[in-house]
Scaffold this active site. Structure first.
Site, PDB file in Angstrom:
ATOM      1  N   CYS A  25      -2.664   0.383   9.473  1.00  0.00           N
ATOM      2  CA  CYS A  25      -3.824  -1.061   9.236  1.00  0.00           C
ATOM      3  C   CYS A  25      -4.856  -1.447  10.110  1.00  0.00           C
ATOM      4  O   CYS A  25      -5.803  -2.113  10.032  1.00  0.00           O
ATOM      5  CB  CYS A  25      -3.011  -1.671   7.891  1.00  0.00           C
ATOM      6  SG  CYS A  25      -2.285  -2.984   8.236  1.00  0.00           S
ATOM      7  N   HIS A  61       0.981  -0.805  -0.227  1.00  0.00           N
ATOM      8  CA  HIS A  61       0.001  -0.039   0.369  1.00  0.00           C
ATOM      9  C   HIS A  61       0.807   1.202  -0.646  1.00  0.00           C
ATOM     10  O   HIS A  61       2.595   1.250   0.327  1.00  0.00           O
ATOM     11  CB  HIS A  61      -0.651  -0.415   0.777  1.00  0.00           C
ATOM     12  CG  HIS A  61      -1.979  -0.857   1.077  1.00  0.00           C
ATOM     13  ND1 HIS A  61      -2.321  -1.824   2.090  1.00  0.00           N
ATOM     14  CD2 HIS A  61      -2.792  -1.556   0.862  1.00  0.00           C
ATOM     15  CE1 HIS A  61      -3.267  -2.189   2.144  1.00  0.00           C
ATOM     16  NE2 HIS A  61      -3.918  -2.350   1.211  1.00  0.00           N
TER      17      HIS A  61
HETATM   18  N1  GLY Z   1      -2.846  -9.425   4.684  1.00  0.00           N
HETATM   19  C1  GLY Z   1      -3.107  -7.760   4.624  1.00  0.00           C
HETATM   20  C2  GLY Z   1      -3.622  -8.040   3.003  1.00  0.00           C
HETATM   21  O1  GLY Z   1      -2.889  -9.040   2.354  1.00  0.00           O
HETATM   22  O2  GLY Z   1      -4.429  -6.986   2.885  1.00  0.00           O
END
Ligand code: GLY
Length: 254
Positions: free
Chosen positions: A248, A161
């Site tokens: 996150c 991200h």
């Molecule tokens: N395990 C975090 C994701 O891939 O969204």
């Protein structure tokens, strides 16, 4: 400060999580839960009001709640997560966020992960990644335009991200891994490169005048402290095996 955070506990099936850029390793779910509780305690210790949700059986990545929604000052945007296995994560989150904001939705064929959206003031830096597509960015632009937010697209290549590779640990500062994130998007910011040995260290979480740093990245903590920032380390090493970062694990809003 009046900050709230929505969190979701990891479930027993965390071991079946999505992995994109890191290799699979055994995950100790009990340890991951312990780290998650410590994360919640750290936020509470910084004055954050917690809205702590139970785990979601059958949705291994639901602990990474940031990806499922953005909560802005005026509205919430429920995303359409790029990984198909994660799409249902928004379902039980919507009624929670509805208590605070009117809801807007990203719709197919668009995909957008909250981890790709870095909000700084009225600017939403939005990563174009393997999870967030061009249509997702366009839909986000349309949804937020009436509320006077600017969406600025950032190329992400080599990490999960945008916020895996760039976050702002202090006013005017951008901690960044330029191997993965196009730094041209951050004109006007003082760029701080993550130490070579700690490529995943850019994912920090700023709350008030404290910046949380993963305990896996001590050189980065030292670097931030050398800049006069109050950096506090938090151990999320078990959750990191599931490709987690600090941001996150919560949706923050005021
Ligand atoms: N395990 C975090 C994701 O891939 O969204």
């Amino acid at each position: 400060m009046n900050v709230s955070a929505v969190t979701r506990a990891p479930g027993a099936d965390l071991t079946r999580c999505e992995l994109t850029y890191i290799a699979s390793q055994p995950i100790n779910v009990e340890r991951a839960n312990k780290e998650h509780r410590a994360y919640e305690s750290a936020l509470a210790g910084l004055g954050v009001r917690l809205i702590s949700l139970p785990s979601e059986p059958g949705l291994p990545d639901a602990v990474f709640i940031e990806d499922a929604a953005l909560v802005l000052d005026e509205i919430a945007v429920l995303t359409r997560i790029g990984a198909e296995s994660r799409r249902a994560e928004v379902l039980n989150l919507a009624p929670v966020l509805e208590q605070f904001r009117s809801l807007h939705y990203i719709a197919a064929p668009a995909t957008l992960d909250g981890g790709d959206v870095l909000r700084i003031g009225r600017t939403l830096f939005t990563g174009r990644s393997t999870r967030t597509n061009a249509e997702g960015i366009e839909q986000l632009k349309s949804i937020v335009a009436p509320y006077d937010y600017e969406v600025r697209e950032v190329d992400v290549d080599g990490c999960l991200h945008l916020k895996t590779g760039a976050t702002s640990p202090g006013d005017g500062l951008m901690l960044i891994n330029r191997d993965w994130i196009d730094a041209n998007a951050f004109q006007g910011y003082e760029l701080i490169d993550v130490p070579r040995e700690e490529p995943l260290a850019a994912n920090t979480l700023r709350i008030g005048d404290t910046v949380l740093v993963s305990a896996s990245f001590p050189k980065t903590q030292d670097l931030l402290e050398s800049l006069g920032l109050r950096a506090a380390a938090l151990d999320i090493s078990e959750l990191e095996k599931a490709e987690a970062g600090l941001t996150c694990l919560s949706i923050l809003f005021t």
